[in-house]
Design a protein around this motif. Structure first.
Motif, PDB file in Angstrom:
ATOM      1  N   GLU A  61      -1.246   0.736  -4.206  1.00  0.00           N
ATOM      2  CA  GLU A  61      -2.378   1.105  -4.423  1.00  0.00           C
ATOM      3  C   GLU A  61      -2.957   2.008  -3.781  1.00  0.00           C
ATOM      4  N   SER A  62      -3.924   1.892  -4.401  1.00  0.00           N
ATOM      5  CA  SER A  62      -4.805   3.276  -4.473  1.00  0.00           C
ATOM      6  C   SER A  62      -5.933   2.281  -3.036  1.00  0.00           C
ATOM      7  N   PHE A  63      -5.156   3.474  -1.502  1.00  0.00           N
ATOM      8  CA  PHE A  63      -5.895   3.449  -0.419  1.00  0.00           C
ATOM      9  C   PHE A  63      -6.358   4.682   0.567  1.00  0.00           C
ATOM     10  N   SER A  64      -7.890   4.816  -0.324  1.00  0.00           N
ATOM     11  CA  SER A  64      -8.190   6.983   0.003  1.00  0.00           C
ATOM     12  C   SER A  64      -8.534   6.457   1.589  1.00  0.00           C
ATOM     13  N   THR A  65      -8.703   8.147   1.499  1.00  0.00           N
ATOM     14  CA  THR A  65      -9.411   7.881   3.219  1.00  0.00           C
ATOM     15  C   THR A  65     -10.769   7.848   3.123  1.00  0.00           C
ATOM     16  N   THR A  66     -11.182   8.095   2.014  1.00  0.00           N
ATOM     17  CA  THR A  66     -12.647   7.414   2.298  1.00  0.00           C
ATOM     18  C   THR A  66     -12.869   5.941   2.415  1.00  0.00           C
ATOM     19  N   TYR A  67     -11.908   5.506   1.248  1.00  0.00           N
ATOM     20  CA  TYR A  67     -12.534   3.812   1.213  1.00  0.00           C
ATOM     21  C   TYR A  67     -11.555   3.365   3.122  1.00  0.00           C
ATOM     22  N   LEU A  68     -10.955   4.530   3.704  1.00  0.00           N
ATOM     23  CA  LEU A  68     -10.386   3.965   4.955  1.00  0.00           C
ATOM     24  C   LEU A  68     -11.920   3.756   6.066  1.00  0.00           C
ATOM     25  N   MET A 103     -15.967  15.834  -2.861  1.00  0.00           N
ATOM     26  CA  MET A 103     -14.715  15.203  -4.187  1.00  0.00           C
ATOM     27  C   MET A 103     -14.566  14.206  -3.928  1.00  0.00           C
ATOM     28  N   ALA A 104     -15.186  13.214  -5.319  1.00  0.00           N
ATOM     29  CA  ALA A 104     -14.495  12.207  -5.484  1.00  0.00           C
ATOM     30  C   ALA A 104     -13.191  11.014  -5.014  1.00  0.00           C
ATOM     31  N   GLU A 105     -13.525  10.312  -4.409  1.00  0.00           N
ATOM     32  CA  GLU A 105     -12.169   9.270  -3.881  1.00  0.00           C
ATOM     33  C   GLU A 105     -12.324   8.277  -4.854  1.00  0.00           C
ATOM     34  N   SER A 106     -11.243   7.576  -4.896  1.00  0.00           N
ATOM     35  CA  SER A 106     -11.248   6.261  -5.181  1.00  0.00           C
ATOM     36  C   SER A 106     -11.904   5.051  -3.725  1.00  0.00           C
ATOM     37  N   THR A 107     -12.242   3.756  -4.356  1.00  0.00           N
ATOM     38  CA  THR A 107     -12.339   3.029  -2.936  1.00  0.00           C
ATOM     39  C   THR A 107     -10.887   2.437  -3.276  1.00  0.00           C
ATOM     40  N   GLY A 108     -10.223   2.168  -4.228  1.00  0.00           N
ATOM     41  CA  GLY A 108      -9.084   1.327  -3.205  1.00  0.00           C
ATOM     42  C   GLY A 108      -9.478  -0.067  -4.559  1.00  0.00           C
ATOM     43  N   ASP A 109     -10.478   0.113  -5.274  1.00  0.00           N
ATOM     44  CA  ASP A 109     -10.440  -0.448  -5.887  1.00  0.00           C
ATOM     45  C   ASP A 109     -10.706  -0.734  -7.380  1.00  0.00           C
ATOM     46  N   GLY A 110     -11.025   1.316  -7.661  1.00  0.00           N
ATOM     47  CA  GLY A 110     -10.472   1.234  -8.939  1.00  0.00           C
ATOM     48  C   GLY A 110     -12.290   2.242  -9.261  1.00  0.00           C
ATOM     49  N   VAL A 111     -13.345   2.028  -8.006  1.00  0.00           N
ATOM     50  CA  VAL A 111     -14.271   2.813  -8.024  1.00  0.00           C
ATOM     51  C   VAL A 111     -13.957   4.487  -7.616  1.00  0.00           C
ATOM     52  N   GLN A 112     -14.387   4.972  -8.187  1.00  0.00           N
ATOM     53  CA  GLN A 112     -14.761   7.032  -7.587  1.00  0.00           C
ATOM     54  C   GLN A 112     -16.086   6.644  -6.846  1.00  0.00           C
ATOM     55  N   VAL A 113     -16.081   7.074  -5.528  1.00  0.00           N
ATOM     56  CA  VAL A 113     -16.899   7.666  -4.461  1.00  0.00           C
ATOM     57  C   VAL A 113     -16.978   8.973  -4.373  1.00  0.00           C
ATOM     58  N   GLU A 114     -18.172   9.926  -4.713  1.00  0.00           N
ATOM     59  CA  GLU A 114     -19.100  10.444  -3.857  1.00  0.00           C
ATOM     60  C   GLU A 114     -19.696  10.670  -2.680  1.00  0.00           C
ATOM     61  N   PRO A 115     -18.915   9.649  -1.232  1.00  0.00           N
ATOM     62  CA  PRO A 115     -19.426  10.206  -0.320  1.00  0.00           C
ATOM     63  C   PRO A 115     -20.594  11.112   0.897  1.00  0.00           C
TER      64      PRO A 115
END
Length: 175
Positions: free
Chosen positions: A77-84, A1-13
């Motif tokens: 603001e956006s701050f996802s688990t994936t971003y962290l 599942m894609a998550e926001s990286t905190g800067d508006g970008v969606q990432v599929e790690p």
């Protein structure tokens, strides 16, 4: 599942761990030791040192999910688990100032821990001391030493040095 990286970008790690919110989701888990010195290893090591040293009241590590949720609430603001997770592992290394301030607030360290090399090194030393004091034996010894005279403290220090050298010699592989 894609998550926001905190800067508006969606990432599929691709190489994200299976459960990003499990207690053992950080690098270095399972090796029993702290990560490399936070003062010498950059942002990821500094964040990782916070996770290893600053603990929940039950002395367990905070999870990425707990920290990310608190940072989202603090910043709005956006701050996802994936971003962290990406920040902790060095896969991302350019967070916003607000994100770093939110992390500093959560872990109760000054934001300078991330921004100022000199202060960051001093704070890292204090964190290492706090980590050592988490050990019941170290804490007990430190508390018992509080009332000793300067000469008594010197004697205890010398004994600790002798024992540390002896223990290190035992750990060295014999040739």
């Amino acid at each position: 599942m894609a998550e926001s990286t905190g800067d508006g970008v969606q990432v599929e790690p691709e190489d994200a761990p299976p459960e990003l919110n499990s207690p053992g989701d950080g690098p270095g888990d399972g090796d029993g030791g702290l990560p490399a010195s936070a003062e010498a290893s950059g942002l990821a090591a500094r964040i990782e040192a916070l996770f290893h040293t600053v603990r929940r009241p039950d002395r367990e590590q905070y999870t990425n999910e707990e920290v990310a949720r608190a940072c989202r609430e603090a910043t709005g603001e956006s701050f996802s688990t994936t971003y962290l997770w990406q920040l902790r592992t060095g896969r991302r290394d350019n967070p916003t100032k607000r994100h770093l301030e939110a992390l500093a607030h959560f872990f109760q360290v000054p934001p300078a821990y991330f921004f100022d090399e000199r202060q960051g090194a001093e704070i890292a030393k204090e964190l290492a001391l706090l980590g050592a004091l988490r050990d019941a034996g170290v804490r007990s010894l430190a508390l018992r030493a509080v009332g000793l005279s300067p000469e008594g403290l010197d004697t205890v220090s010398e004994l600790v040095d002798v024992i540390a050298r002896r223990d290190a010699a035992r750990k060295r592989p014999s040739s």
